[in-house]
Every structure is written in structure tokens, then in C-alpha cells.
Design a protein around this motif. Structure first.
Motif, PDB file in Angstrom:
ATOM      1  N   THR A  58       0.860  -1.191   0.128  1.00 19.49           N
ATOM      2  CA  THR A  58      -0.017   0.076  -0.041  1.00 19.49           C
ATOM      3  C   THR A  58       0.961   1.233  -0.171  1.00 19.49           C
ATOM      4  N   GLY A  59       0.284   2.436   0.149  1.00 19.33           N
ATOM      5  CA  GLY A  59       0.786   3.634   0.073  1.00 19.33           C
ATOM      6  C   GLY A  59       0.148   4.511   1.024  1.00 19.33           C
ATOM      7  N   SER A  60       0.179   5.836   0.963  1.00 19.73           N
ATOM      8  CA  SER A  60      -0.760   6.540   1.768  1.00 19.73           C
ATOM      9  C   SER A  60      -2.301   6.949   1.287  1.00 19.73           C
ATOM     10  N   GLU A  61      -2.848   7.556   2.053  1.00 21.50           N
ATOM     11  CA  GLU A  61      -4.409   7.972   1.652  1.00 21.50           C
ATOM     12  C   GLU A  61      -4.207   8.895   0.299  1.00 21.50           C
ATOM     13  N   LYS A  62      -3.143   9.692   0.368  1.00 19.59           N
ATOM     14  CA  LYS A  62      -2.984  10.600  -0.864  1.00 19.59           C
ATOM     15  C   LYS A  62      -2.606   9.888  -2.117  1.00 19.59           C
ATOM     16  N   ALA A  63      -1.746   9.033  -1.974  1.00 17.41           N
ATOM     17  CA  ALA A  63      -0.797   8.311  -3.153  1.00 17.41           C
ATOM     18  C   ALA A  63      -0.402   7.203  -2.782  1.00 17.41           C
ATOM     19  N   PHE A  64      -1.043   6.267  -3.720  1.00 18.73           N
ATOM     20  CA  PHE A  64      -0.310   4.714  -3.660  1.00 18.73           C
ATOM     21  C   PHE A  64       1.095   5.038  -4.169  1.00 18.73           C
ATOM     22  N   ALA A  65       1.176   5.662  -5.616  1.00 21.41           N
ATOM     23  CA  ALA A  65       2.351   5.964  -6.070  1.00 21.41           C
ATOM     24  C   ALA A  65       1.988   6.836  -7.150  1.00 21.41           C
ATOM     25  N   ALA A  66       2.899   8.134  -7.540  1.00 23.16           N
ATOM     26  CA  ALA A  66       2.543   8.863  -8.651  1.00 23.16           C
ATOM     27  C   ALA A  66       3.358   8.785  -9.691  1.00 23.16           C
ATOM     28  N   GLY A  67       3.940   7.387  -9.690  1.00 23.21           N
ATOM     29  CA  GLY A  67       4.550   7.093 -10.854  1.00 23.21           C
ATOM     30  C   GLY A  67       6.162   6.886 -10.694  1.00 23.21           C
ATOM     31  N   ALA A  68       6.953   6.627 -11.586  1.00 21.13           N
ATOM     32  CA  ALA A  68       8.173   6.484 -11.785  1.00 21.13           C
ATOM     33  C   ALA A  68       8.673   7.882 -11.262  1.00 21.13           C
ATOM     34  N   ASP A  69      10.179   7.906 -10.860  1.00 19.20           N
ATOM     35  CA  ASP A  69      10.667   9.137 -10.541  1.00 19.20           C
ATOM     36  C   ASP A  69      10.926  10.006 -11.869  1.00 19.20           C
ATOM     37  N   ILE A  70      10.021  11.199 -12.145  1.00 20.83           N
ATOM     38  CA  ILE A  70      10.556  11.778 -13.258  1.00 20.83           C
ATOM     39  C   ILE A  70      11.698  12.623 -13.130  1.00 20.83           C
ATOM     40  N   LYS A  71      11.878  13.166 -12.028  1.00 19.59           N
ATOM     41  CA  LYS A  71      13.264  13.883 -11.986  1.00 19.59           C
ATOM     42  C   LYS A  71      14.466  13.235 -11.749  1.00 19.59           C
ATOM     43  N   GLU A  72      14.283  11.908 -11.508  1.00 24.34           N
ATOM     44  CA  GLU A  72      15.367  11.039 -11.388  1.00 24.34           C
ATOM     45  C   GLU A  72      15.609  10.397 -12.949  1.00 24.34           C
ATOM     46  N   MET A  73      14.623  10.151 -13.648  1.00 23.55           N
ATOM     47  CA  MET A  73      14.931   9.611 -15.134  1.00 23.55           C
ATOM     48  C   MET A  73      14.945  10.793 -16.277  1.00 23.55           C
ATOM     49  N   MET A  74      14.643  12.123 -15.864  1.00 24.99           N
ATOM     50  CA  MET A  74      14.346  12.868 -17.099  1.00 24.99           C
ATOM     51  C   MET A  74      15.610  13.006 -17.998  1.00 24.99           C
ATOM     52  N   ASN A  75      16.884  12.868 -17.542  1.00 20.41           N
ATOM     53  CA  ASN A  75      17.907  12.941 -18.210  1.00 20.41           C
ATOM     54  C   ASN A  75      18.602  11.850 -18.695  1.00 20.41           C
ATOM     55  N   ASN A  76      17.776  10.535 -18.665  1.00 21.79           N
ATOM     56  CA  ASN A  76      18.415   9.397 -19.055  1.00 21.79           C
ATOM     57  C   ASN A  76      18.597   9.392 -20.484  1.00 21.79           C
ATOM     58  N   SER A  77      19.563   8.753 -21.051  1.00 18.26           N
ATOM     59  CA  SER A  77      19.875   8.419 -22.470  1.00 18.26           C
ATOM     60  C   SER A  77      19.334   7.141 -22.699  1.00 18.26           C
ATOM     61  N   TYR A  78      19.052   7.034 -24.086  1.00 15.94           N
ATOM     62  CA  TYR A  78      18.561   5.510 -24.564  1.00 15.94           C
ATOM     63  C   TYR A  78      19.743   4.664 -24.354  1.00 15.94           C
ATOM     64  N   SER A  79      20.795   4.854 -24.424  1.00 15.03           N
ATOM     65  CA  SER A  79      21.848   3.962 -24.285  1.00 15.03           C
ATOM     66  C   SER A  79      22.149   3.611 -22.907  1.00 15.03           C
ATOM     67  N   HIS A  80      22.079   4.631 -21.997  1.00 15.43           N
ATOM     68  CA  HIS A  80      22.098   4.197 -20.621  1.00 15.43           C
ATOM     69  C   HIS A  80      20.897   3.432 -20.097  1.00 15.43           C
ATOM     70  N   ASN A  81      19.685   3.486 -20.729  1.00  9.32           N
ATOM     71  CA  ASN A  81      18.795   2.875 -20.257  1.00  9.32           C
ATOM     72  C   ASN A  81      18.997   1.418 -20.729  1.00  9.32           C
ATOM     73  N   HIS A  82      19.339   1.218 -21.903  1.00 10.84           N
ATOM     74  CA  HIS A  82      19.756  -0.170 -22.498  1.00 10.84           C
ATOM     75  C   HIS A  82      20.803  -0.841 -21.705  1.00 10.84           C
ATOM     76  N   LYS A  83      22.003  -0.078 -21.603  1.00  6.24           N
ATOM     77  CA  LYS A  83      22.979  -0.409 -20.542  1.00  6.24           C
ATOM     78  C   LYS A  83      22.678  -1.048 -19.498  1.00  6.24           C
ATOM     79  N   HIS A  84      21.919  -0.175 -18.755  1.00  2.00           N
ATOM     80  CA  HIS A  84      21.742  -0.555 -17.251  1.00  2.00           C
ATOM     81  C   HIS A  84      20.482  -1.247 -16.967  1.00  2.00           C
TER      82      HIS A  84
END
Ligand code: HXC
Length: 260
Positions: A58-84
């Protein structure tokens, strides 16, 4: 074991329900890498723990989860995603052998909705809001959204949800079969724990076989799925718990399952 982003408890009359609470309130439980790693680790611990029959996430009453962390992933490159293998580790959540119930209140968006759909059963609070808003931020669902909504709700709903990014309510989610029951928000977790306790009265071994058999329905053709089911059904007759369950019925008494 201490966690930074989740809380772990044992619940239920017999303390046989593992409860994992996502606890990153500042970011509405956005699913950053460390949080997901902790969820996986906690699930693996509960899966190994013989005193635990089923697990509630479960999460909280306000949010189970609002998604993947946008700020963490926003600068990922395609090659980074693939490699890791970006977010590939999420699939460990579906490797849990024990029943896993999502108790969803508040926002379950993007990866949050996908996380709920990785669970075996979804209970929702009446104020829950689901959605796959990835399209609105220039990407697409990456944690199974396009596939799992299509399989549980059909093509038209899946397309509408993924192509508009619109949120939908718990009541709509129930109507389309994504969620199995809706409760007043403050009762969602308690009801999920009750459900876990009810499932926990059965043989743990047979419960795992049953979960695996249902999951095969999403992986294969009907003929192959039926064959799998039959072999597991036949296989249950090699277990002590099948003998106990049927002897208890015939003897008009309660079964005493041994997980064997
Ligand atoms: C990072 C997030 C976040 C997210 C919310 N926050 N969602 N941070 N990633 N997904 C942060 C906000 O930046 C903010 O931080 C704080 O949480 C509170 O959020 P607010 O927006 O101020 O709250 P509110 O106005 O109530 O709006 C709630 C909301 C909105 C409607 C849920 O936060 C929202 O739209 N969130 C993003 C939803 C989304 O697009 N999810 C999909 C992500 S993509 P600060 O520091 O400003 O207080 C995805 C890909 C999945 O999930 C594929 C891989 C699994």
C-alpha cells in the motif's frame, strides 16, 4: 533491516500478513530506484518467511504512487537505459510466490498503476485515481501498462487510457475489471489484510500452485494453459495438504494444513 522509503509490518490476528507501505510522502511515493529496490528486498524477505501467508502493498491516503520518479529519469539517455536495464528489476515484483494484494488509495499513476497491476489482486479506496499519464510527458508506459491493461480490460480501454493519459476513478477501474473491489478509503488496507488472512487459511503450498496457474493464463495459449493447470491439479494429489483437505471435508472437520 532498516529501510528509508518503505515501512514493514506484520499484520492480522495471526500476524501472518506482511504489510509493505510505500513511505516517500514528499514525492507522493514516486518510485525512485532505491524505493523499488527496497520493495523488492522486502518482498523477497516476506516470501522466504514461513510465518507469512500473503502480502499487502500500500501507499498513503494521498498516493499509492504517483509514478516512476520523473526527476530521477528525465536526463537518462537511450543507451544508458539499455546498458543498465532501466527498471528491468521491477519484474522481480512479479516473481513473488505468495499472494500479493495492492491496497490503493489516492494516486496510482504511471508506474504506480503498473506496480498495482503487478500485484495479484487490487483493492481500491473510493477516492483512488488511476492512470497512465506517460504520453503527456513524452514517453509511454514502461512497467507493463500497455500490456497488462490490454489483457485485463481489452483493447479499447487500454488504448483510451494509454493514448489520452486521462485519470480514471476507482469505480471505473472496478467496472472495467482492473480492480476487484472498492471500499471507503479508510478501510482499504484493513480489507486487504482481511483478504490476505482469508487466503492465508488455505495450504500455503497449494496457494502458490494456484497463483502460478492463474498467472499462466496471461502468458500462453488456452490449450497450453489448460495443460499446465491439469498437470498442477494432478500434482496436488501428491501433496499431504490435498489428503488433509479432502479428509477434513469427509470427516466434517476443519483442515490442518502443513504446507507439504
Ligand atoms: C517525481 C513527483 C512525481 C513523480 C509527484 N512528484 N509525482 N516527483 N516523479 N512521478 C512530486 C512533485 O514534483 C512535488 O514535489 C510533490 O511530489 C508533490 O506533487 P504535486 O504535483 O505538487 O502534487 P499535486 O498538485 O497534488 O498533484 C499530484 C499529481 C502530480 C497529479 C499526482 O504530482 C502529477 O501529475 N505527478 C506526476 C504523475 C505522472 O506523470 N506520473 C507518471 C510518471 S512516468 P515538490 O518538490 O515540487 O514539492 C512513469 C513511467 C513509468 O511512471 C514507466 C516505468 C515504470
Amino acid at each position: 533491516q532498516t529501510y528509508q522509503n518503505i515501512l514493514i509490518e506484520k499484520k492480522g490476528e495471526k500476524q501472518n500478513v506482511g504489510l509493505i507501505t510505500l513511505n516517500r510522502p514528499k514525492a507522493l511515493n514516486a518510485l525512485c530506484g532505491p524505493l523499488v529496490s527496497e520493495v523488492i528486498e522486502a518482498l523477497q524477505e516476506f516470501d522466504k518467511d514461513d510465518s507469512i501467508a500473503a502480502i499487502v502493498l500500500t501507499g498513503s491516503e494521498k498516493a499509492f504512487a504517483a509514478g516512476a520518479d520523473i526527476k530521477e529519469m528525465m536526463n537518462n539517455s537511450y543507451s544508458h537505459n539499455h546498458k543498465h536495464g532501466f527498471i528491468e528489476n521491477w519484474s522481480y515484483i512479479t516473481k513473488c510466490k505468495k499472494p500479493l494484494i495492492a491496497a490503493v488509495n489516492g494516486y496510482a499513476l504511471g508506474g504506480g498503476c503498473e506496480l498495482a497491476m503487478m500485484c495479484d489482486i487490487i483493492y481500491a479506496g473510493d477516492t483512488a485515481k488511476f492512470g497512465q499519464p506517460e504520453i503527456t510527458i513524452g514517453t509511454i508506459p514502461g512497467g507493463g501498462g500497455t500490456q497488462r491493461i490490454a489483457r485485463s480490460c481489452g483493447k479499447s480501454k487500454a488504448m483510451e487510457i494509454c493514448l489520452t493519459g486521462d485519470q480514471f476513478t476507482a469505480q471505473e477501474a472496478e467496472k472495467m475489471g482492473l480492480v476487484s473491489k472498492v471500499f471507503p478509503a479508510d478501510q482499504t488496507v484493513a480489507e486487504a489484510i482481511k483478504l490476505a488472512e482469508k487466503i492465508g487459511r488455505h495450504s500455503p503450498l497449494i496457494t502458490k500452485l494456484c497463483k502460478e496457474a492463474v498467472n499462466v493464463a496471461f502468458e500462453t495459449s488456452l490449450q497450453e494453459g489448460l495443460r499446465f493447470e491439469k498437470s498442477y491439479f494432478w500434482g496436488t494429489f501428491a501433496t499431504a495438504d490435498q489428503k488433509e483437505g479432502m479428509a477434513a471435508f469427509a470427516g466434517k472437520r476443519k483442515p490442518n494444513f502443513k504446507n507439504e
